[in-house]
Design a protein around this motif. Structure first.
Motif, mmCIF file in Angstrom:
data_model
loop_
_atom_site.group_PDB
_atom_site.id
_atom_site.type_symbol
_atom_site.label_atom_id
_atom_site.label_comp_id
_atom_site.label_asym_id
_atom_site.label_seq_id
_atom_site.Cartn_x
_atom_site.Cartn_y
_atom_site.Cartn_z
ATOM 1 N N THR A 1 0.744 -1.260 0.250
ATOM 2 C CA THR A 1 -0.164 0.006 0.053
ATOM 3 C C THR A 1 0.799 1.239 0.022
ATOM 4 O O THR A 1 0.334 2.366 -0.310
ATOM 5 N N ARG A 2 1.928 1.156 0.437
ATOM 6 C CA ARG A 2 2.866 2.389 0.536
ATOM 7 C C ARG A 2 4.510 2.100 0.408
ATOM 8 O O ARG A 2 4.596 0.736 0.641
ATOM 9 N N ILE A 3 5.211 3.019 0.405
ATOM 10 C CA ILE A 3 6.738 2.874 0.337
ATOM 11 C C ILE A 3 7.308 3.483 1.473
ATOM 12 O O ILE A 3 6.904 4.446 1.923
ATOM 13 N N LYS A 4 8.234 2.645 2.260
ATOM 14 C CA LYS A 4 9.098 3.256 3.351
ATOM 15 C C LYS A 4 10.470 3.075 2.913
ATOM 16 O O LYS A 4 10.903 2.512 2.262
ATOM 17 N N ALA A 5 11.282 4.247 3.236
ATOM 18 C CA ALA A 5 12.524 4.460 3.188
ATOM 19 C C ALA A 5 13.469 5.152 4.301
ATOM 20 O O ALA A 5 12.571 5.604 5.090
ATOM 21 N N ASN B 1 3.124 4.942 -4.079
ATOM 22 C CA ASN B 1 3.925 4.537 -5.134
ATOM 23 C C ASN B 1 4.252 5.487 -6.239
ATOM 24 O O ASN B 1 4.988 5.473 -6.954
ATOM 25 N N ASN B 2 3.234 6.240 -6.578
ATOM 26 C CA ASN B 2 3.364 7.210 -7.505
ATOM 27 C C ASN B 2 4.093 8.375 -7.199
ATOM 28 O O ASN B 2 4.399 9.205 -8.167
ATOM 29 N N GLU B 3 4.583 8.577 -5.983
ATOM 30 C CA GLU B 3 5.415 9.462 -5.547
ATOM 31 C C GLU B 3 7.036 9.235 -5.488
ATOM 32 O O GLU B 3 7.992 9.915 -5.204
ATOM 33 N N LEU B 4 7.242 7.769 -6.094
ATOM 34 C CA LEU B 4 8.583 6.949 -5.777
ATOM 35 C C LEU B 4 9.590 7.999 -6.227
ATOM 36 O O LEU B 4 10.848 8.395 -5.624
ATOM 37 N N GLU B 5 9.603 8.357 -7.721
ATOM 38 C CA GLU B 5 10.740 9.019 -8.107
ATOM 39 C C GLU B 5 11.159 10.390 -7.713
ATOM 40 O O GLU B 5 11.938 10.631 -7.421
ATOM 41 N N ASN C 1 3.828 -3.397 -6.509
ATOM 42 C CA ASN C 1 4.039 -3.374 -7.968
ATOM 43 C C ASN C 1 4.644 -1.938 -8.645
ATOM 44 O O ASN C 1 3.982 -1.312 -9.099
ATOM 45 N N VAL C 2 5.855 -2.069 -8.439
ATOM 46 C CA VAL C 2 6.745 -0.936 -8.783
ATOM 47 C C VAL C 2 7.755 -1.409 -9.869
ATOM 48 O O VAL C 2 8.445 -2.465 -9.459
ATOM 49 N N GLU C 3 8.008 -0.781 -11.122
ATOM 50 C CA GLU C 3 8.740 -1.085 -12.011
ATOM 51 C C GLU C 3 10.257 -0.946 -11.452
ATOM 52 O O GLU C 3 10.520 0.196 -10.908
#
Length: 244
Positions: A10-14, A30-34, A57-59
């Motif tokens: 559901t989200r990305i952690k870093a 996810n859509n904020e990754l780059e 699901n991230v390329e």
């Protein structure tokens, strides 16, 4: 410096690490990754490695565009881990669960360890004192339980998480909160009791987005660390470097 990235459902952690110290944590969609990684690298210009564990699901290309600035690493099942994987279907074991098992093995040597990750799903991962990964369990997390009651019934409302007022719900709304939240807690305590009955010299590590909420309500003694996966990712990467 190392930038670790955990791509969840559901989200990305870093997090940015210098040695074993966390300099800063980040959470984004996810859509904020780059855009998010670009901002992180602008702030921490000395990052030398980007280490990724992904079940979402991230390329890969979204990470590879940064290859001209630092080394990009994707942890996979082919990498070296500090435990013996005795899962019957090792290729289907999520890389996030492998990283959690790795962190538990490295941080808590010569103990029986149960890692509970309470996020979109709850995962239970058990590594014995001889560093054998034996498996665990997977069940729906809090949000999925609320959604399932709404999506698979005709009239039950979709509710947001709320701590129930009483364990006896005196309305449909309160009954749902009691069933979802208390059932969530009772399940985890029940699993812990089962493991405790079979294994001594035992440690429980609780992590994930719901870790803080659960830590206050579980009857069992635990180590709660919402950043355990990112810490484990950094440690696993270092273990890989040391053993290549």
């Amino acid at each position: 410096m190392i930038l670790t990235v955990d791509v969840g459902n559901t989200r990305i952690k870093a997090a940015v690490f210098e040695g074993n110290s966390v300099l800063e944590n980040f959470v984004f969609q996810n859509n904020e990754l780059e855009t998010a990684i670009e901002k992180i690298l602008q702030k921490f210009k000395n990052c030398s490695d980007l280490v990724v564990a992904s079940v979402g699901n991230v390329e890969k290309q979204s990470f590879l565009i940064f290859e001209n600035r630092l080394k990009v690493h994707f942890l996979t099942h082919e990498d070296k881990f500090p435990f013996i994987n005795k899962y019957a279907t090792p290729k289907t074991l999520g890389i996030d669960r492998m990283v959690l098992a790795s962190g538990a093995t490295l941080q808590y040597p010569r103990q029986n360890r149960l890692v509970i990750d309470a996020g979109t799903c709850i995962t239970y991962d058990f590594i014995d004192e001889n560093d054998n990964y034996l498996g665990g369990a997977i069940s729906p997390g809090l949000r999925l339980r609320y959604e399932a009651l709404h999506n698979y019934t005709a009239k039950l409302p979709l509710l947001s998480f709320e701590i129930p007022e009483e364990y006896i719900g005196n309305s449909t709304v309160q009954a749902i909160h009691s069933g979802v939240v208390n059932g969530f807690v009772y399940e985890i305590d029940g699993f812990i009791d089962e493991y405790r009955s079979d294994y001594s010299n035992f440690i429980i590590i609780l992590t994930g987005g719901d870790a803080e909420f659960l830590a206050k309500r579980l009857k069992n003694t635990i180590f709660a660390n919402s950043n355990f996966l990112l810490e484990s990712l950094s440690q696993t990467f270092q273990y890989k470097i040391d053993n290549d």
